[in-house]
Design a protein around this motif. Sequence first.
Motif, short mmCIF file in Angstrom:
data_model
loop_
_atom_site.label_atom_id
_atom_site.label_comp_id
_atom_site.label_asym_id
_atom_site.label_seq_id
_atom_site.Cartn_x
_atom_site.Cartn_y
_atom_site.Cartn_z
N TYR A 144 0.82 -1.21 0.00
CA TYR A 144 0.00 0.00 0.00
C TYR A 144 0.85 1.27 0.00
CZ TYR A 144 -3.54 3.46 1.07
OH TYR A 144 -4.37 4.56 1.00
N ILE A 145 1.98 1.23 0.67
CA ILE A 145 2.79 2.46 0.80
C ILE A 145 3.77 2.64 -0.36
CG2 ILE A 145 2.59 2.39 3.31
CD1 ILE A 145 5.49 1.47 3.43
N TRP A 148 7.03 4.24 -1.58
CA TRP A 148 7.81 4.49 -0.39
C TRP A 148 8.13 3.17 0.30
CZ3 TRP A 148 3.90 7.65 -2.06
CH2 TRP A 148 4.26 8.97 -2.34
N PRO A 182 4.83 14.23 0.58
CA PRO A 182 4.20 13.30 -0.37
C PRO A 182 3.77 11.98 0.28
CG PRO A 182 6.12 14.33 -1.37
CD PRO A 182 6.13 14.72 0.08
N TYR A 183 4.62 11.41 1.16
CA TYR A 183 4.24 10.16 1.82
C TYR A 183 3.03 10.38 2.72
CZ TYR A 183 4.05 6.33 5.11
OH TYR A 183 3.59 5.30 5.88
N HIS A 186 -0.03 10.60 0.77
CA HIS A 186 -0.40 9.29 0.24
C HIS A 186 -1.21 8.48 1.25
CE1 HIS A 186 -0.16 5.51 -1.93
NE2 HIS A 186 0.40 4.95 -0.88
N ASN A 191 -3.56 12.36 -3.86
CA ASN A 191 -2.74 11.93 -5.00
C ASN A 191 -1.30 12.40 -4.77
OD1 ASN A 191 -1.47 11.48 -7.47
ND2 ASN A 191 -3.32 11.92 -8.64
N ALA A 192 -0.50 11.51 -4.19
CA ALA A 192 0.87 11.87 -3.84
C ALA A 192 1.76 12.03 -5.06
CB ALA A 192 1.46 10.82 -2.90
N GLU A 193 1.39 11.38 -6.18
CA GLU A 193 2.19 11.52 -7.39
C GLU A 193 2.20 12.98 -7.85
OE1 GLU A 193 1.01 8.87 -10.45
OE2 GLU A 193 1.33 7.05 -9.26
N SER A 196 4.49 14.90 -5.38
CA SER A 196 5.91 14.61 -5.62
C SER A 196 6.40 15.28 -6.90
CB SER A 196 6.14 13.09 -5.71
OG SER A 196 5.86 12.46 -4.49
#
Length: 598
Positions: A144-145, A148, A182-183, A186, A191-193, A196
């Motif tokens: 899931y992470i 990272w 970002p983490y 997430h 939306n961490a993308e 980042s």
Amino acid sequence: MILSKLYTDKGSFFEPIFFKDGLNVIYGEIRLPENRDKDTHNLGKSTLGRVIDFSLLSKKDPRSFLFKHEKIFSGFTFFIEIKLKKGSYLTVKRSVAQASKVSFKKHNNHYQDFSFLGDEGWDHINVPFDRAKDLLDSLLNLSYIKPWTFRNALGYLIRSQDDYNDVFKLRKFGSRDAHWKPYLAHILGFNAELISEHYKKEEELSKKEVDESTIRKELGGSVEDISKIEGILLIKQKDADKKQNLLDAFDFREQDKETTKNLVDGIDERIAELNKKRYSLKQERKKILKSLEEDKINFRTSDAEKIFEDVGILFPNQLKKDFDQLISFNKAITEERISYLLIEKDELESEIVQINSELNRLGQQRSESLSFLSDTEIFNKYKALSNQLIILRTDIETLERQKKQVHRLQELRGEIRKLSEKCSQLQSQIEENTEEQNSDKDSIFSQIRFHFSEIVDDVINRKALLSASPNSKGHLQFKAEILDESGNATSADMGHTYRKLLCIAFDLAVLRAHLNDTFPRFVFHDGIFESLDSRKKENLLSVARQYSDMGVQSIITVIDSDLPKREEEDLPVFDESEIILQLHDENESGRLFKMKAW
């Protein structure tokens, strides 16, 4: 991923700790009266979190007690047993002396002791540190992470006393938001993308702007038009080619002709003009000097009066007064005229000096040109022409370099425009995604913020708000606030006690929201009850048990003086099954490490 066992190869100094599913209490008891008023007691309950972190492959830190007192701990090897999602187990072996080497072994039964297991019994032996982190990440398979690693997750799973100052930004993260936001975004469901990529593009943009500024400084602050540079470069290249051809042919007739033409048409004509102008200026100066001499007033009233006396004629006083006034008037006019003449004289002399300097320079140039024409030694002519060619080549190289810099400057400005546009696009997408997650009642973020508020309400009977919104630059800003009865944010969260509660509530809320995901399921909270009043401690303990029943492995450290007070004093706060490690200050046997305090 939950913890199963922590032990060392030196059991007499560090007894094995057996973790269980659910609530795990590290209980510290102060038995000596003189220690009851101390803030720290050196039992090791806080040290346990650092040992767990080291066993789970934290970087070697010279500030850590293990390396700060390496003489004491260099002989220790730590083993941590981890329960994986499908019910199997993984043991990680790491020594203090060789902290950069890690060994792994998977097995099916828990509470194993591999402290005496030989190298042949390990699945992976002495794996280099960086590869070991990748391997452990693969074995834990916390999908899931991704992208990272498990190390990013551990920041919010092992909370020391230093990590209660801010709910979101932990001390270990450093100063750059790009390293942790970002983490965090997430795991909160954003939306961490996009986030980042936004930080990445901003960094690229910043570097391009620095490069652009550097080139502008190298160009001297003024950027020449590329067309003008190309034109000057073409002229100088043609001139250089022409001189090179002359040198190659060893024929100086053309050069002689050019020099003679320049001498006759240029230098001599200019010398004649300057000589003519200098003559004119000198004549003007001569007139001024003569005028200055003539402007002197030689008449004296006293002399006239004496002459009148000698011939026996009365010299009237009124006539004397009239003469004196006339002389004064003429003197004033003369002095003013003299001042203007002197200024004009200085200007003429300054211009004459400049002309003399220019004539000297032209005379030297004329002499050199005549020397070139009269030189019968062809080698000297060759040398002179070569020097001219060297100067031309140097100018050409400078122009070529300048042309490249201007081209690069134009490219950079184009790249800066594109990156600025991309950052703006990403900022808009981040804002849209944030609004979407905030408004969706079923989103991960909505679940976490609901659980978060519920925990705070259960403990202190106050609502709490978890919020996320982009700032003017598109960077997500996270806030955790306690609300008053009207639903407005208060400053209550600014106190250390409530900040700690917000941290604990946040960690538990995140774990609950991800119970069905391939996500860690344990959390370590040091000093969970400190500073809370008795009733709120009871409430927080109830929450910890509730979450343990849901499947969260909660590891807490407490000290007996911080326990909630109960009306029935004989009724224990914890069940015996919940206390996995009991420490005391009576002697060395009561510490985490059974030795003298270091």
